[in-house]
Design a protein around this motif. Structure first.
Motif, short mmCIF file in Angstrom:
data_model
loop_
_atom_site.label_atom_id
_atom_site.label_comp_id
_atom_site.label_asym_id
_atom_site.label_seq_id
_atom_site.Cartn_x
_atom_site.Cartn_y
_atom_site.Cartn_z
N GLY A 81 0.74 -1.34 0.09
CA GLY A 81 0.02 -0.07 0.03
C GLY A 81 0.88 1.35 -0.06
N PHE A 82 1.73 1.35 0.75
CA PHE A 82 2.65 2.43 1.02
C PHE A 82 3.80 2.62 -0.25
CE2 PHE A 82 2.01 1.75 5.86
CZ PHE A 82 0.70 2.49 5.65
N ASN A 83 4.27 1.64 -0.50
CA ASN A 83 5.49 1.38 -1.47
C ASN A 83 4.99 1.37 -3.12
OD1 ASN A 83 7.02 2.03 0.68
ND2 ASN A 83 7.59 -0.37 0.60
N GLU A 84 4.07 0.20 -3.08
CA GLU A 84 3.70 0.15 -4.73
C GLU A 84 2.65 1.07 -4.91
OE1 GLU A 84 5.14 -2.44 -6.62
OE2 GLU A 84 6.61 -2.49 -5.11
N LEU A 85 1.56 1.33 -3.96
CA LEU A 85 0.62 2.18 -4.48
C LEU A 85 0.82 3.57 -4.10
CD1 LEU A 85 -2.48 0.15 -3.26
CD2 LEU A 85 -1.32 0.19 -5.42
N GLY A 86 1.86 4.01 -3.17
CA GLY A 86 2.29 5.41 -2.92
C GLY A 86 1.28 5.87 -1.95
N LEU A 87 0.70 5.23 -1.45
CA LEU A 87 -0.35 5.92 -0.20
C LEU A 87 0.44 5.96 1.11
CD1 LEU A 87 -3.21 3.35 -1.27
CD2 LEU A 87 -2.93 6.01 -2.00
N LYS A 88 -0.28 6.95 1.78
CA LYS A 88 0.36 7.23 3.15
C LYS A 88 -0.37 6.92 4.35
CE LYS A 88 3.07 10.17 0.95
NZ LYS A 88 4.38 9.33 0.62
N LYS A 89 -1.69 6.20 4.26
CA LYS A 89 -2.22 5.73 5.29
C LYS A 89 -2.96 4.62 5.14
CE LYS A 89 -5.24 9.55 5.46
NZ LYS A 89 -6.11 10.89 5.76
N SER A 90 -3.74 3.60 6.21
CA SER A 90 -4.69 2.91 6.05
C SER A 90 -5.72 2.94 6.86
CB SER A 90 -4.00 1.53 6.18
OG SER A 90 -4.88 0.36 5.98
N HIS A 91 -6.88 2.65 6.28
CA HIS A 91 -8.01 2.62 7.20
C HIS A 91 -8.69 1.42 7.28
CE1 HIS A 91 -9.44 3.72 3.06
NE2 HIS A 91 -10.78 3.08 3.37
N PHE A 92 -9.44 0.80 8.13
CA PHE A 92 -10.01 -0.72 8.29
C PHE A 92 -10.62 -0.92 9.42
CE2 PHE A 92 -5.74 -0.48 10.16
CZ PHE A 92 -6.09 -1.04 11.28
#
Length: 172
Positions: free
Chosen positions: A113-124
């Motif tokens: 999520g962070f490295n491949e997709l370049g996102l900064k946070k997760s929600h779940f």
């Protein structure tokens, strides 16, 4: 994509994984806190076919978790990608998992999520009563933001995950 850790790896789901997924999701040892699934094998294959289009469009990613010797031991999914955040779930590990498969698979999900997709946070969200998973996420640095009758909702930052990884690096 780096998708391997010390004892497990994650790979994208294929239609040939339908039987494994269905068996895992229908097993009462593992499905207590999951949404219901249609028990029909063809329906599972059809769902995977439809999902592969979402994967191509980068809307969601469904992984098989395998031991590094190739034995499948679980599933995990990234979905609901919004802004700089992604949700993850459908996380199941069976009796074939390695000792640290939960920790390793969580870090692989965050890495994707962070490295491949370049996102900064997760929600779940985690179903209420699933205390082991709630405790796991809190130890990783997740912050509870909301709850309803069914779920507790969490956010976790990339920084919190990196901090947890540093603390737990000896295990992974």
């Amino acid at each position: 994509m780096i998708n391997k850790s010390r004892t497990i790896n994650i790979r994208l789901v294929e239609e040939s994984d339908a039987e494994f997924i269905l068996k895992l999701r229908l097993d009462e040892k593992y499905n207590q806190f999951l949404s219901d699934v249609n028990p029909d094998m063809q329906a599972q294959r059809d769902w995977i076919k439809k999902y592969k289009n979402d994967e191509f469009l980068k809307k969601q990613f469904y992984f098989i978790i395998e031991r590094n010797d190739g034995v499948p031991c679980g599933t995990v999914r990234i979905y609901d990608i919004k802004g700089d955040s992604f949700c993850w779930g459908s996380w199941i590990l069976n009796e074939n998992k390695t000792r640290y498969a939960a920790l390793e698979s969580a870090f692989l999900v965050y890495q994707f999520g962070f490295n491949e997709l370049g996102l900064k946070k997760s929600h779940f969200e985690v179903r209420k009563g699933n205390e082991k998973v709630i405790s796991f996420h809190k130890k990783m640095g997740a912050v509870k933001i909301l709850e309803d009758d069914l779920n507790e909702y969490f956010n976790i930052s990339q920084e919190a995950v990196l901090e947890a990884k540093q603390k737990l690096s000896a295990k992974i």
